[in-house]
Motif scaffolding. Structure first.
Motif, PDB file in Angstrom:
ATOM      1  N   LYS A 187       1.082  -1.671   0.279  1.00 12.87           N
ATOM      2  CA  LYS A 187       0.261  -0.113   0.710  1.00 12.87           C
ATOM      3  C   LYS A 187       1.149   1.226   0.170  1.00 12.87           C
ATOM      4  CE  LYS A 187      -0.560  -0.159   5.036  1.00 12.87           C
ATOM      5  NZ  LYS A 187      -1.679   0.143   6.053  1.00 12.87           N
ATOM      6  N   ASP A 188       1.985   0.984   0.533  1.00 15.95           N
ATOM      7  CA  ASP A 188       2.964   2.388   0.162  1.00 15.95           C
ATOM      8  C   ASP A 188       3.952   2.666  -1.479  1.00 15.95           C
ATOM      9  OD1 ASP A 188       2.351   3.650   3.096  1.00 15.95           O
ATOM     10  OD2 ASP A 188       3.596   1.506   3.954  1.00 15.95           O
ATOM     11  N   TYR A 189       3.435   1.463  -2.145  1.00 16.02           N
ATOM     12  CA  TYR A 189       4.474   2.283  -3.269  1.00 16.02           C
ATOM     13  C   TYR A 189       3.591   1.887  -4.092  1.00 16.02           C
ATOM     14  CZ  TYR A 189       8.326   1.140  -0.005  1.00 16.02           C
ATOM     15  OH  TYR A 189       9.061   1.153   1.097  1.00 16.02           O
ATOM     16  N   PHE A 190       2.692   2.312  -4.132  1.00 14.76           N
ATOM     17  CA  PHE A 190       1.422   3.325  -5.481  1.00 14.76           C
ATOM     18  C   PHE A 190       2.486   3.460  -6.825  1.00 14.76           C
ATOM     19  CE2 PHE A 190      -2.154   1.208  -3.648  1.00 14.76           C
ATOM     20  CZ  PHE A 190      -3.131   0.937  -4.110  1.00 14.76           C
ATOM     21  N   GLU A 191       3.150   2.533  -8.197  1.00 14.09           N
ATOM     22  CA  GLU A 191       3.375   3.534  -8.742  1.00 14.09           C
ATOM     23  C   GLU A 191       3.040   3.235 -10.123  1.00 14.09           C
ATOM     24  OE1 GLU A 191       6.196   2.090  -6.782  1.00 14.09           O
ATOM     25  OE2 GLU A 191       6.456  -0.536  -7.161  1.00 14.09           O
ATOM     26  N   VAL A 192       3.082   3.671 -11.449  1.00 11.38           N
ATOM     27  CA  VAL A 192       3.853   3.849 -12.559  1.00 11.38           C
ATOM     28  C   VAL A 192       4.953   3.313 -13.281  1.00 11.38           C
ATOM     29  CG1 VAL A 192       3.199   5.662 -12.884  1.00 11.38           C
ATOM     30  CG2 VAL A 192       2.756   4.432 -14.973  1.00 11.38           C
ATOM     31  N   VAL A 193       5.398   2.487 -13.533  1.00  7.61           N
ATOM     32  CA  VAL A 193       6.088   1.766 -14.255  1.00  7.61           C
ATOM     33  C   VAL A 193       6.563   2.359 -15.672  1.00  7.61           C
ATOM     34  CG1 VAL A 193       7.797  -0.525 -14.412  1.00  7.61           C
ATOM     35  CG2 VAL A 193       6.439  -0.176 -13.088  1.00  7.61           C
ATOM     36  N   ILE A 194       7.389   2.996 -16.288  1.00  8.79           N
ATOM     37  CA  ILE A 194       7.594   3.776 -17.187  1.00  8.79           C
ATOM     38  C   ILE A 194       8.517   3.056 -18.313  1.00  8.79           C
ATOM     39  CG2 ILE A 194       6.207   5.855 -16.135  1.00  8.79           C
ATOM     40  CD1 ILE A 194       9.410   6.621 -15.891  1.00  8.79           C
ATOM     41  N   LYS A 195       9.089   2.414 -17.627  1.00  4.83           N
ATOM     42  CA  LYS A 195      10.756   1.903 -18.193  1.00  4.83           C
ATOM     43  C   LYS A 195      11.097   0.786 -18.188  1.00  4.83           C
ATOM     44  CE  LYS A 195      15.208   3.304 -20.572  1.00  4.83           C
ATOM     45  NZ  LYS A 195      15.786   4.463 -20.316  1.00  4.83           N
ATOM     46  N   ASP A 196      11.141  -0.857 -18.606  1.00  4.58           N
ATOM     47  CA  ASP A 196      12.139  -1.375 -18.408  1.00  4.58           C
ATOM     48  C   ASP A 196      13.703  -1.405 -18.828  1.00  4.58           C
ATOM     49  OD1 ASP A 196      10.158  -3.303 -17.785  1.00  4.58           O
ATOM     50  OD2 ASP A 196      10.377  -4.368 -19.908  1.00  4.58           O
ATOM     51  N   ASP A 197      14.368  -0.832 -17.967  1.00  4.21           N
ATOM     52  CA  ASP A 197      15.586  -0.545 -18.370  1.00  4.21           C
ATOM     53  C   ASP A 197      16.932  -1.463 -19.351  1.00  4.21           C
ATOM     54  OD1 ASP A 197      15.742   2.014 -17.294  1.00  4.21           O
ATOM     55  OD2 ASP A 197      16.326   1.383 -15.557  1.00  4.21           O
ATOM     56  N   TRP A 198      16.347  -3.027 -18.635  1.00  4.79           N
ATOM     57  CA  TRP A 198      16.705  -3.910 -19.171  1.00  4.79           C
ATOM     58  C   TRP A 198      16.724  -3.931 -20.607  1.00  4.79           C
ATOM     59  CZ3 TRP A 198      18.075  -8.654 -15.953  1.00  4.79           C
ATOM     60  CH2 TRP A 198      18.572  -8.440 -14.852  1.00  4.79           C
ATOM     61  N   GLU A 200      -0.027   8.291  -1.705  1.00  7.55           N
ATOM     62  CA  GLU A 200       0.872   8.927  -1.430  1.00  7.55           C
ATOM     63  C   GLU A 200       2.247   7.392  -1.123  1.00  7.55           C
ATOM     64  OE1 GLU A 200       1.141  10.640   1.800  1.00  7.55           O
ATOM     65  OE2 GLU A 200      -0.130  12.747   1.254  1.00  7.55           O
ATOM     66  N   SER A 201       2.932   7.464  -2.757  1.00  2.00           N
ATOM     67  CA  SER A 201       4.045   6.260  -2.548  1.00  2.00           C
ATOM     68  C   SER A 201       5.207   6.868  -2.284  1.00  2.00           C
ATOM     69  CB  SER A 201       3.718   6.189  -4.271  1.00  2.00           C
ATOM     70  OG  SER A 201       4.779   5.685  -3.685  1.00  2.00           O
ATOM     71  N   LYS A 202       6.108   6.071  -1.456  1.00  2.00           N
ATOM     72  CA  LYS A 202       7.678   6.593  -1.302  1.00  2.00           C
ATOM     73  C   LYS A 202       8.391   6.199  -2.489  1.00  2.00           C
ATOM     74  CE  LYS A 202       6.771   4.127   3.657  1.00  2.00           C
ATOM     75  NZ  LYS A 202       7.481   2.781   4.611  1.00  2.00           N
ATOM     76  N   THR A 203       7.589   5.733  -3.589  1.00  2.00           N
ATOM     77  CA  THR A 203       9.295   6.014  -4.522  1.00  2.00           C
ATOM     78  C   THR A 203       8.265   7.334  -5.578  1.00  2.00           C
ATOM     79  OG1 THR A 203       6.860   4.442  -5.601  1.00  2.00           O
ATOM     80  CG2 THR A 203       8.751   3.618  -4.888  1.00  2.00           C
ATOM     81  N   GLY A 204       7.264   7.735  -4.580  1.00  2.00           N
ATOM     82  CA  GLY A 204       6.384   9.082  -5.924  1.00  2.00           C
ATOM     83  C   GLY A 204       5.637   8.802  -6.827  1.00  2.00           C
ATOM     84  N   GLY A 205       5.013   7.525  -6.844  1.00  2.00           N
ATOM     85  CA  GLY A 205       4.291   7.234  -7.799  1.00  2.00           C
ATOM     86  C   GLY A 205       5.211   6.939  -9.445  1.00  2.00           C
TER      87      GLY A 205
END
Length: 452
Positions: free
Chosen positions: A335-346, A369-374
């Motif tokens: 619950k503290d890490y809702f985020e959108v993944v915007i890139k696969d670096d590999w 609110e997310s600890k990863t900044g969303g």
């Protein structure tokens, strides 16, 4: 759990509750679902039956997969490293042994780069094959007319148990020690393998240059004081490296009984995608105008995105991929890490910026609110948004997962009792909010292709 007689405080709470029920069924009744396994097939069939139950015809498309050809095969690099460590002591007295050692080293390194890191399929033919499947169903407007498609995807399979992550369970209340428990062993093992592999290649090059052409530079190396020191040091190095390579062999437990149960990763994604299409099926007035919704249960993601690759390759040039948006949901539990993944670096793939902004706006609207900044980059491996993006689909991956390798990530400890039903419910609200924004975007701008 029967919910027919339950009452709900909000119109969407029913669907959020049902999503959590699906997560628990996948974890407790089916269990591990390795790529190409019976468990994966059972879950895919189960979700196909649920589509039938709400009047949506499921489509099943099978494809072959080599489960251990990619990340699942990393232990093979450890075994190759142990072979190099043992062979070194023969090579000290029989220099010709360096050449097969170099060949093995090059072969494994190329495989690691091409298949494990870049997820290419060219090595699949050398590994045991299984049959996996994609299962999807579509919901169209009542008149059957639509201008664009929203594909809701999640993967049905789970990962092999990553032993080093699971071992860090004893440090679950001390994240720093847990990270050391995981990263130190894996990092040390990787260094040990490459020390032996690069040494083997170096020695084969030097000996080959000297024996075949009498190269002066090779002669100077073999008769230098530095080479004598190298020989003395290397008496002990393979012994140490063998220990490190043993850590690599433990990376992914081959026993399916110990595989991840996949409550978070990724029964949550499968359940949320299904419940969203069910929501629109039961509330047709909520379906955006001229929009088609597809619930896509994707197979063998953990084997190198094989299901999403098979789907985009099979339907290349077909209308199903025209003017299409993809909300790929992968792991909604922390619950503290809702985020959108915007890139696969590999995978060197940047996902769609329009969808990225839609998710961030939705997080703000819902007070998340997310600890990863969303917003994060996928730190390792890849997700199903990569094949979708490469196929010309606007795609991002939605997650609520601590991006640090934790004791439950890809281990049998990935169970539903670790997270709250409300977190899954919040994920349902997020997806609905993004779909509303896609509908407005389509009405105002049409389709402008993936924004890289």
């Amino acid at each position: 759990m029967s919910i027919e007689n339950e009452t709900y405080s909000t119109p969407t709470e029913k669907y959020a509750s049902e999503a959590y029920d699906i997560v628990q069924y996948a974890e407790k009744e089916i269990g591990s679902r390795l790529p190409g396994s019976d468990g994966e097939k059972k879950f895919a069939d189960y979700m196909g039956k649920k589509l039938e139950d709400i009047g949506i015809k499921p489509v099943k498309e099978e494809f072959s997969v080599s489960p251990r050809a990619s990340i699942g095969g990393i232990p093979y690099a450890g075994y190759a490293g142990i072979i190099l460590c043992v062979a070194y002591y023969f090579a000290r007295h029989m220099p010709a042994v360096w050449f097969p050692m170099a060949f093995l080293s090059l072969l494994v390194i190329v495989w690691l780069v091409v298949s494990v890191f870049l997820y290419h399929t060219c090595f699949d033919m050398f590994f045991k094959r299984e049959i996996s499947q994609n299962v999807y169903g579509e919901l169209t407007p009542p008149d059957g007319e639509y201008d664009y498609t929203i594909i809701l995807s999640g993967h049905t399979d789970t990962s092999w148990c990553w032993k080093h992550s699971e071992h860090s369970f004893k440090h679950r209340n001390n994240p720093v020690k847990g990270m050391v428990e995981t990263y130190a062993k894996v990092g040390f093992g990787a260094v040990c393998f490459f020390v032996m592999a690069l040494t083997s290649i170096f020695m084969a090059v030097v000996l080959g240059a000297y024996t075949l052409s009498g190269a002066e530079w090779a002669y100077n190396i073999l008769n230098s004081q530095g080479y004598d020191v190298f020989q003395n040091v290397m008496i002990f190095v393979p012994m140490v490296c063998a220990v490190g390579c043993c850590f690599v062999t433990m990376w992914a437990d081959p026993d399916p009984r110990n595989a991840s149960r996949g409550a978070m990763d990724n029964a949550t994604g499968i359940a949320l995608s299904y419940e969203v299409i069910k929501y629109f099926k039961e509330n047709p007035e909520k379906l955006p105008p001229r929009c088609r919704i597809i619930d896509f249960n994707c197979g063998s993601e953990e084997a190198g995105l094989r299901g999403s690759k098979a789907f985009t390759e099979q339907h290349k040039g077909e209308p199903i991929l025209d003017n299409a948006w993809n909300i790929n949901t992968d792991s909604v539990a922390d619950k503290d890490y809702f985020e959108v993944v915007i890139k696969d670096d590999w995978q060197f793939t940047r996902f769609d910026k329009d969808l990225e902004e839609m998710f961030k706006q939705t997080f703000d609207e819902l007070g998340i609110e997310s600890k990863t900044g969303g917003c994060i980059h996928n730190p390792v491996g890849g997700c199903d948004s990569t094949p979708m993006t490469k196929a010309g689909i606007k795609s991002v991956t939605f997650a609520a997962q601590n991006p640090v390798l934790t004791y439950y990530y890809h281990t049998w400890r990935d169970t539903s009792d670790r997270f709250e039903p409300e977190t899954v419910g919040k994920g349902f609200d997020v997806i609905l909010g993004v779909i509303d924004k896609i509908a407005r975007f389509q009405e105002e701008n049409g389709f402008n292709g993936p924004q890289k």
